[in-house]
Write a protein that holds these residues in place. Structure first.
Motif, PDB file in Angstrom:
ATOM      1  N   ALA A 207       0.857  -1.192   0.000  1.00 16.85           N
ATOM      2  CA  ALA A 207       0.000   0.000   0.000  1.00 16.85           C
ATOM      3  C   ALA A 207       0.893   1.242   0.000  1.00 16.85           C
ATOM      4  O   ALA A 207       2.114   1.151  -0.154  1.00 16.85           O
ATOM      5  CB  ALA A 207      -0.916  -0.008   1.216  1.00 16.85           C
ATOM      6  N   SER A 208       0.305   2.410   0.184  1.00 26.77           N
ATOM      7  CA  SER A 208       1.079   3.651   0.225  1.00 26.77           C
ATOM      8  C   SER A 208       1.646   3.900   1.623  1.00 26.77           C
ATOM      9  O   SER A 208       0.926   3.784   2.614  1.00 26.77           O
ATOM     10  CB  SER A 208       0.196   4.836  -0.178  1.00 26.77           C
ATOM     11  OG  SER A 208      -0.151   4.755  -1.541  1.00 26.77           O
ATOM     12  N   ASP A 209       2.931   4.232   1.685  1.00 29.15           N
ATOM     13  CA  ASP A 209       3.614   4.572   2.930  1.00 29.15           C
ATOM     14  C   ASP A 209       4.332   5.892   2.707  1.00 29.15           C
ATOM     15  O   ASP A 209       5.098   6.032   1.746  1.00 29.15           O
ATOM     16  CB  ASP A 209       4.612   3.485   3.318  1.00 29.15           C
ATOM     17  CG  ASP A 209       3.958   2.113   3.420  1.00 29.15           C
ATOM     18  OD1 ASP A 209       3.253   1.877   4.407  1.00 29.15           O
ATOM     19  OD2 ASP A 209       4.132   1.303   2.488  1.00 29.15           O
ATOM     20  N   ALA A 210       4.103   6.870   3.589  1.00 32.73           N
ATOM     21  CA  ALA A 210       4.584   8.219   3.284  1.00 32.73           C
ATOM     22  C   ALA A 210       4.899   9.017   4.548  1.00 32.73           C
ATOM     23  O   ALA A 210       4.655   8.577   5.669  1.00 32.73           O
ATOM     24  CB  ALA A 210       3.533   8.949   2.444  1.00 32.73           C
ATOM     25  N   ASP A 211       5.446  10.203   4.330  1.00 30.71           N
ATOM     26  CA  ASP A 211       5.634  11.241   5.356  1.00 30.71           C
ATOM     27  C   ASP A 211       6.481  10.792   6.551  1.00 30.71           C
ATOM     28  O   ASP A 211       6.041  10.843   7.708  1.00 30.71           O
ATOM     29  CB  ASP A 211       4.280  11.729   5.881  1.00 30.71           C
ATOM     30  CG  ASP A 211       3.332  12.187   4.782  1.00 30.71           C
ATOM     31  OD1 ASP A 211       3.769  12.273   3.627  1.00 30.71           O
ATOM     32  OD2 ASP A 211       2.156  12.444   5.083  1.00 30.71           O
ATOM     33  N   PRO A 212       7.724  10.363   6.337  1.00 30.78           N
ATOM     34  CA  PRO A 212       8.547   9.903   7.461  1.00 30.78           C
ATOM     35  C   PRO A 212       9.113  11.054   8.290  1.00 30.78           C
ATOM     36  O   PRO A 212       9.492  12.096   7.759  1.00 30.78           O
ATOM     37  CB  PRO A 212       9.682   9.144   6.760  1.00 30.78           C
ATOM     38  CG  PRO A 212       9.820   9.858   5.442  1.00 30.78           C
ATOM     39  CD  PRO A 212       8.432  10.272   5.050  1.00 30.78           C
ATOM     40  N   GLU A 213       9.155  10.862   9.593  1.00 31.44           N
ATOM     41  CA  GLU A 213       9.790  11.804  10.530  1.00 31.44           C
ATOM     42  C   GLU A 213      10.534  10.999  11.579  1.00 31.44           C
ATOM     43  O   GLU A 213       9.949  10.122  12.236  1.00 31.44           O
ATOM     44  CB  GLU A 213       8.749  12.704  11.183  1.00 31.44           C
ATOM     45  CG  GLU A 213       9.207  13.450  12.429  1.00 31.44           C
ATOM     46  CD  GLU A 213      10.117  14.653  12.166  1.00 31.44           C
ATOM     47  OE1 GLU A 213      10.960  14.562  11.254  1.00 31.44           O
ATOM     48  OE2 GLU A 213       9.984  15.662  12.885  1.00 31.44           O
ATOM     49  N   VAL A 214      11.822  11.269  11.748  1.00 32.47           N
ATOM     50  CA  VAL A 214      12.663  10.512  12.673  1.00 32.47           C
ATOM     51  C   VAL A 214      12.971  11.361  13.899  1.00 32.47           C
ATOM     52  O   VAL A 214      13.271  12.554  13.782  1.00 32.47           O
ATOM     53  CB  VAL A 214      13.973  10.067  11.991  1.00 32.47           C
ATOM     54  CG1 VAL A 214      14.878   9.324  12.969  1.00 32.47           C
ATOM     55  CG2 VAL A 214      13.668   9.183  10.786  1.00 32.47           C
ATOM     56  N   SER A 215      12.892  10.747  15.081  1.00 30.96           N
ATOM     57  CA  SER A 215      13.203  11.454  16.316  1.00 30.96           C
ATOM     58  C   SER A 215      14.667  11.888  16.327  1.00 30.96           C
ATOM     59  O   SER A 215      15.509  11.323  15.622  1.00 30.96           O
ATOM     60  CB  SER A 215      12.923  10.552  17.527  1.00 30.96           C
ATOM     61  OG  SER A 215      13.713   9.377  17.461  1.00 30.96           O
ATOM     62  N   THR A 216      14.980  12.888  17.127  1.00 27.76           N
ATOM     63  CA  THR A 216      16.328  13.458  17.166  1.00 27.76           C
ATOM     64  C   THR A 216      17.383  12.404  17.481  1.00 27.76           C
ATOM     65  O   THR A 216      18.483  12.429  16.923  1.00 27.76           O
ATOM     66  CB  THR A 216      16.394  14.589  18.210  1.00 27.76           C
ATOM     67  OG1 THR A 216      15.432  15.589  17.865  1.00 27.76           O
ATOM     68  CG2 THR A 216      17.768  15.230  18.237  1.00 27.76           C
ATOM     69  N   ASP A 217      17.059  11.448  18.349  1.00 23.93           N
ATOM     70  CA  ASP A 217      18.030  10.409  18.700  1.00 23.93           C
ATOM     71  C   ASP A 217      18.043   9.261  17.700  1.00 23.93           C
ATOM     72  O   ASP A 217      18.809   8.306  17.857  1.00 23.93           O
ATOM     73  CB  ASP A 217      17.782   9.879  20.110  1.00 23.93           C
ATOM     74  CG  ASP A 217      16.423   9.204  20.269  1.00 23.93           C
ATOM     75  OD1 ASP A 217      15.705   9.029  19.262  1.00 23.93           O
ATOM     76  OD2 ASP A 217      16.067   8.854  21.412  1.00 23.93           O
ATOM     77  N   GLY A 218      17.211   9.320  16.674  1.00 22.37           N
ATOM     78  CA  GLY A 218      17.206   8.305  15.629  1.00 22.37           C
ATOM     79  C   GLY A 218      16.565   6.989  16.003  1.00 22.37           C
ATOM     80  O   GLY A 218      16.673   6.011  15.258  1.00 22.37           O
ATOM     81  N   LYS A 219      15.849   6.930  17.135  1.00 18.52           N
ATOM     82  CA  LYS A 219      15.293   5.658  17.595  1.00 18.52           C
ATOM     83  C   LYS A 219      13.847   5.411  17.156  1.00 18.52           C
ATOM     84  O   LYS A 219      13.381   4.265  17.180  1.00 18.52           O
ATOM     85  CB  LYS A 219      15.391   5.578  19.120  1.00 18.52           C
ATOM     86  CG  LYS A 219      16.827   5.490  19.620  1.00 18.52           C
ATOM     87  CD  LYS A 219      16.877   5.335  21.133  1.00 18.52           C
ATOM     88  CE  LYS A 219      18.322   5.217  21.606  1.00 18.52           C
ATOM     89  NZ  LYS A 219      18.412   5.069  23.093  1.00 18.52           N
ATOM     90  N   LEU A 220      13.129   6.465  16.791  1.00 20.12           N
ATOM     91  CA  LEU A 220      11.730   6.318  16.411  1.00 20.12           C
ATOM     92  C   LEU A 220      11.501   6.923  15.034  1.00 20.12           C
ATOM     93  O   LEU A 220      12.064   7.977  14.713  1.00 20.12           O
ATOM     94  CB  LEU A 220      10.804   6.995  17.421  1.00 20.12           C
ATOM     95  CG  LEU A 220      10.915   6.570  18.880  1.00 20.12           C
ATOM     96  CD1 LEU A 220       9.948   7.388  19.737  1.00 20.12           C
ATOM     97  CD2 LEU A 220      10.626   5.087  19.036  1.00 20.12           C
TER      98      LEU A 220
END
Length: 324
Positions: A207-220
């Protein structure tokens, strides 16, 4: 024989404890998700009866950029609101926006670069293809837009890019030969220009997967998806980085955040404890008795157009890191 039985019992006991802990952890996660309380962000200032989505909060928490658009995402411009005396002020148009179809604003973590995507003309690029641009800024003084250098731009559209602390760019696009229709990608930073997109295959679905945002520490990693098992449209999900470096199984953020309508554009505050997102949830569909009531309904915030929401995810952050 006795030793084997003892070992077997110990194994069963460990297994039972592990399963019990897993169930408890899942129950706790369900409780945390159920206790989330999203609310309209800056109602009647940012969230209005107009069409707004795709936001970004500056690292100092004093500037909020977002998109004002026409229906069906047919055209959009970038605007900014400033926080003064604890209150968000009437937005103004960013000086380089308004003529072309600009969208997806993003403040860099070092506070001196502003990013966005646009359909503004580019040599040797087909009209209608969103490319990623950058603008230097110092306080409220913005420079002139320039294309982000390297291979992040090309004959593919760059959708909702976000820039990590190491300058790597996460974004979504439709690139031939990958998993689904819209997929998640990573373009690694290099001083000479961004490297070619890499598919984040462990998170992409058919399906469609979009709009990624990563936490400052790179864990989420937060993103939106139309994968099966959701509430009927794009739903917000989160994935936890595993010890081996891959992203873990996506977790749907539940019905306090998601709805049967479009829930998208996740963006984090600098400390990671506030999640901003866009949604056209809660449309006012109550019956009307006359034309004046109809006009009033269309003039309300919940008139079926996108709005921007915020939600405190402090407890969710802590739990996901403990679990991960």
């Amino acid at each position: 024989m006795i030793k084997r039985k003892a070992v077997a019992k110990i194994g069963l006991l460990i297994s039972a404890i592990s399963v019990h802990w897993s169930v408890q952890a899942d129950d706790k996660l369900a409780m945390i998700l159920n206790n989330l309380e999203p609310s309209l962000f800056a109602p009647n200032i940012v969230s209005t009866n107009q069409f707004e989505y795709g936001s970004s909060l500056s690292p100092d928490g004093k500037k909020f950029a977002f998109v004002r658009a026409l229906a069906q995402f047919s055209h959009s411009a970038l605007v900014i609101s400033h926080k003064q005396g604890g209150a968000w002020q009437t937005p103004t148009l960013l000086p380089f926006s308004g003529e072309f179809h600009d969208t997806n604003p993003y403040f860099s973590k070092d506070s001196n670069t502003f990013y966005f995507t646009s359909r503004r003309p580019v040599d040797n690029v087909e009209n209608g293809t969103f490319q990623m641009w950058q603008v230097s800024y110092d306080g409220d003084k913005f420079g002139q837009p320039e294309l982000v250098p390297g291979k992040i731009n090309g004959d593919h559209t760059v959708i909702y890019p976000t820039v990590h602390t190491n300058k790597d760019i996460y974004f979504s696009s439709i690139i031939k030969g990958t998993t689904g229709s819209v997929d998640l990608f990573l373009s690694k930073y290099h001083p000479d220009g961004y490297q070619a997109p890499i598919e984040i295959s462990e998170l992409n679905s058919t399906a469609s997967d979009a709009d990624p945002e990563v936490s400052t520490d790179g864990k989420l990693l937060f993103f939106t998806s139309m994968r099966p098992g959701g509430f009927g449209h794009y739903d917000l999900h989160v994935s936890v980085k595993q010890k081996e470096g891959k992203w873990g199984k996506p977790i749907n953020l539940g019905d306090k955040i998601n709805s049967r309508r479009m829930d998208s554009d996740p963006i984090l505050s600098a400390d990671g404890n506030t999640l901003f997102f866009s949604s056209d949830k809660n449309p006012d569909v109550k019956a009307v008795n006359n034309y004046d009531e109809l006009l009033q309904r269309q003039g309300r915030i919940h008139n079926g157009l996108m709005n921007i929401y915020s939600v405190d995810i402090t407890e969710l952050n802590q739990h996901l890191r403990e679990k991960g």
